[in-house]
Design an enzyme around this catalytic site. Structure first.
Site, short mmCIF file in Angstrom:
data_model
loop_
_atom_site.label_atom_id
_atom_site.label_comp_id
_atom_site.label_asym_id
_atom_site.label_seq_id
_atom_site.Cartn_x
_atom_site.Cartn_y
_atom_site.Cartn_z
N THR A 155 38.16 -4.46 -52.99
CA THR A 155 38.08 -5.22 -51.75
C THR A 155 37.70 -4.17 -50.72
OG1 THR A 155 39.75 -6.75 -52.52
CG2 THR A 155 39.54 -6.57 -50.14
N LEU A 181 35.32 -9.54 -53.47
CA LEU A 181 34.90 -10.35 -54.63
C LEU A 181 36.09 -10.52 -55.57
CD1 LEU A 181 31.49 -8.56 -55.33
CD2 LEU A 181 31.74 -10.93 -54.59
N SER A 187 46.10 -15.23 -50.56
CA SER A 187 45.57 -13.86 -50.49
C SER A 187 46.64 -12.91 -49.98
CB SER A 187 44.38 -13.85 -49.54
OG SER A 187 43.94 -12.53 -49.32
N SER A 188 46.42 -11.62 -50.19
CA SER A 188 47.28 -10.60 -49.58
C SER A 188 46.53 -9.83 -48.50
CB SER A 188 47.75 -9.61 -50.65
OG SER A 188 48.48 -10.27 -51.64
O1 DON Z 1 42.86 -11.81 -51.66
C1 DON Z 1 43.55 -11.03 -52.30
O2 DON Z 1 44.70 -10.78 -52.05
C2 DON Z 1 42.89 -10.30 -53.46
N1 DON Z 1 41.84 -11.09 -54.02
C3 DON Z 1 42.44 -8.98 -52.99
C4 DON Z 1 41.89 -8.16 -54.10
C5 DON Z 1 41.89 -6.72 -53.83
O3 DON Z 1 42.31 -6.26 -52.80
C6 DON Z 1 41.39 -5.88 -54.91
N2 DON Z 1 41.25 -4.56 -54.49
N3 DON Z 1 41.76 -3.65 -54.45
#
Ligand code: DON
EC number: 2.3.2.2
Length: 595
Positions: free
Chosen positions: A407, A426, A478-479
């Site tokens: 992310t 993604l 989401s986080s």
């Molecule tokens: O929205 C979320 O919380 C996750 N899809 C975020 C994914 C993420 O941060 C992956 N990377 N490090």
């Protein structure tokens, strides 16, 4: 596997209290940013730099862009130099990262953009999170035995949520841009980078070999990211002609050209060809949402962050509220005492997340209760400063996967004090690895952020329940935690991070490092981080914490695991007419720069 239902009766009491608080305080209401004088005076912030600093932030006076990739940062800086505001610059950075940081920057994913407008002193959240396709069902990620099918929610076409980025960025520009630069002008640098190519170096060179399994599975992706039988090597040039054409089409015809017509059809065909259920109609129906942020205070500073469908802002504030009751500064940065209290404050927040959080259009999230000071006071009562509480129902030997660079977060502030805090994704690095043929667009696997069933874990080990079930049109929980901190009503800090479940605790520690431990921004971002998410019961610690401290934490009962680094908290701080920028040293090729 333990689910929320398996929690102790003490926990149930706590949950009842949240509900009671919800009734008492009512749902979160839209509020203006806090006016100066309405909070207890915020303590003096740390100096932007001092003689004792070992790391220094970048300084500038007319704006700052801090992102995970240098070419994209420079695109944003160029927009500021042309007279664009922070929102214009952020939109240009968002399109550029889709080209230069293809593992996380995207057109085929989604995210959240927090926007602060200096003139009106208002902050809003642009929610461009992906949605579940119209044909999605609650049990679509369960196998014949009713168990979660990890491959289905992470690898194939069913994993793909309806992308939100293009309409999200365009909406931010339309509503909050300066009006001096057209969307086409903001997309042009990204198109140029895609068409002329970029060197495979830094983070791109680091990430491609790790993604070969995902990318190599699809001929349309191999055409772009492979040279013969291997991913493009360090020193090669990545040329993305189809992506350049897609960007040009959006520039010429507007965001709808991505959601309707040939591009949308190609995306729907690619998803269905990979076994998915997304249709061209799902794309046409996608809309971003403008939301009111979630608000809290910490030691006199105001915290303004992302509301549901992110859990980030709610739990950031919940944890800060608990920590406010302790003198962390006295315990000291990196001390076992401070790390212990942080870990203990994190656990109940993640337990609440598993039960309460989901898409607010489908479930009532008790935001006011979870972020209230009285609730935090009750949580503190069960924290023992000497002993770690074991999380209920621990499943032994269930390590969290290493997730760090999938992310991406960037922060932008302009000379007027407008600001953007943007995190988008993604989900996995390069999503499902599939480029929709003829578009250059990599597709996400955000559907894994739903709970396949109550108590099931997603790829980050996060458990969830009914509130986060798959449903047509719903946004997966989401986080991501793009955040602003205000001091006496003035913008003070812009931060956020990738890191899956660890995003919330990463943002927390940047804030605590500045406000409690008085580290300058570069040191606050670089300092080793810890993470506990209730389940699995494990205190994750980055390298750099001393063995003595680890021994003290173990003596308090923490199951400590020293592991991979996490996060990329590219941040900006505003203080006394100066802007300090810090990009996260955990990734190669990050850059904070001012115009
Ligand atoms: O929205 C979320 O919380 C996750 N899809 C975020 C994914 C993420 O941060 C992956 N990377 N490090």
């Amino acid at each position: 596997m333990a689910g929320p239902g398996a929690r102790s009766s003490g926990m149930t009491l706590r949950l009842r209290l949240v509900l009671a608080l919800l009734v008492l305080t009512g749902p979160a209401r839209a509020q203006p940013d806090v006016t100066p004088g309405s909070l207890p005076a915020a303590p003096e912030p740390p100096p932007i730099q001092s003689d004792s600093a070992r790391l220094l932030p970048v300084l500038a006076t007319h704006g700052m862009v801090s992102s995970q990739e240098a070419l994209a940062t420079r695109v944003g800086v160029a927009v500021l130099k042309k007279g664009g505001n922070a929102i214009d610059a952020a939109v240009a950075v968002g399109f550029a990262l889709a080209v230069t940081l293809p593992r996380a920057g995207n057109l085929g994913g989604g995210g959240f953009m927090m926007v602060h407008r200096a003139a009106s002193k208002e902050t809003v959240a642009v929610d461009y999170r992906e949605t579940a396709p119209g044909a999605a069902t609650a049990d679509m990620f369960l196998d014949a035995k009713g168990e979660p099918d990890k491959a289905a929610s992470t690898r194939g076409g069913k994993a793909v949520g309806v992308p939100g980025t293009v309409r999200g960025l365009a909406e931010a520009h339309r509503r909050y841009g300066s009006g001096k630069l057209t969307l086409a002008e903001l997309i042009a640098p990204a198109e140029k980078l895609a068409r002329e190519g970029i060197p495979v170096e830094s983070g791109l060179a680091d990430s491609l070999p790790r993604a070969s399994g995902l990318l190599g599975a699809w001929p349309s992706s191999r055409k772009i990211f492979y040279q013969g039988d291997h991913v493009l090597p360090r020193g090669a040039t990545l040329i993305q002609t189809d992506l350049a054409d897609t960007l040009r089409t959006i520039a010429e015809r507007g965001p709808d050209a991505f959601y309707e017509g040939a591009i949308a059809q190609k995306i729907a065909d690619a998803v269905q060809g990979a076994g998915g259920i997304m249709t061209a109609a799902d794309l046409a129906a996608y809309r971003p949402e403008i939301r009111q942020p979630v608000r809290g205070t910490y030691r006199g500073y105001e915290i303004v962050s992302m509301p549901p469908p992110s859990s980030g802002g709610v739990h950031l504030i919940e944890i800060l509220n608990v920590l406010e009751g302790y003198d962390l500064a006295k315990l000291g940065a990196g001390s076992a005492g401070a790390l212990h209290l942080m870990a203990e404050a994190m656990k109940p927040a993640y337990a609440d997340r598993a039960t309460w959080l989901g898409d607010p259009s489908r479930t009532k999230v008790p935001v006011a209760g979870l972020t209230s000071k009285p609730y935090a006071a009750t949580l503190r009562q069960s924290i023992d400063p000497e002993r770690a509480r074991p999380a209920a129902e621990v499943k032994a030997g269930d390590p969290l996967p290493y997730e760090s660079d999938q992310t991406t977060h960037f922060s932008v502030v302009d000379a007027e004090g407008n600001a953007v805090s943007n995190t988008y994704t993604l989900n996995f690095s390069y999503g499902i690895g599939l480029v929709a043929e003829g578009t250059g667009v990599l597709l996400n696997n955000e559907m894994d952020d739903f709970s396949a069933k109550t108590g099931a874990r997603n790829a980050y080990g996060l458990v969830g329940g009914e509130a986060n079930a798959v449903a047509p049109g719903a946004r997966p929980l989401s986080s991501m935690t793009p955040t602003f901190v205000f001091r006496d009503g003035k913008l003070y800090l812009v931060t956020g991070s990738p890191g899956g479940s660890r995003i919330i605790t990463t943002v927390l520690q940047v804030i605590v490092n500045v406000l409690d431990f008085r580290l300058n921004l570069a040191e606050a971002v670089a300092a080793p981080r810890i993470h506990h998410q209730w389940q699995p019961d494990m205190l994750m610690v980055e390298e750099g914490v001393s063995p003595d401290t680890l021994a003290l934490l173990r003596a308090k009962g923490h199951p400590v695991k020293v592991g991979a680094s996490s996060g990329s908290a590219n941040s900006v701080m505003a203080e006394d007419g100066l802007l300090a920028g810090a990009s996260d040293p955990r990734q190669r090729g990050t850059l904070a720069e001012g115009p």
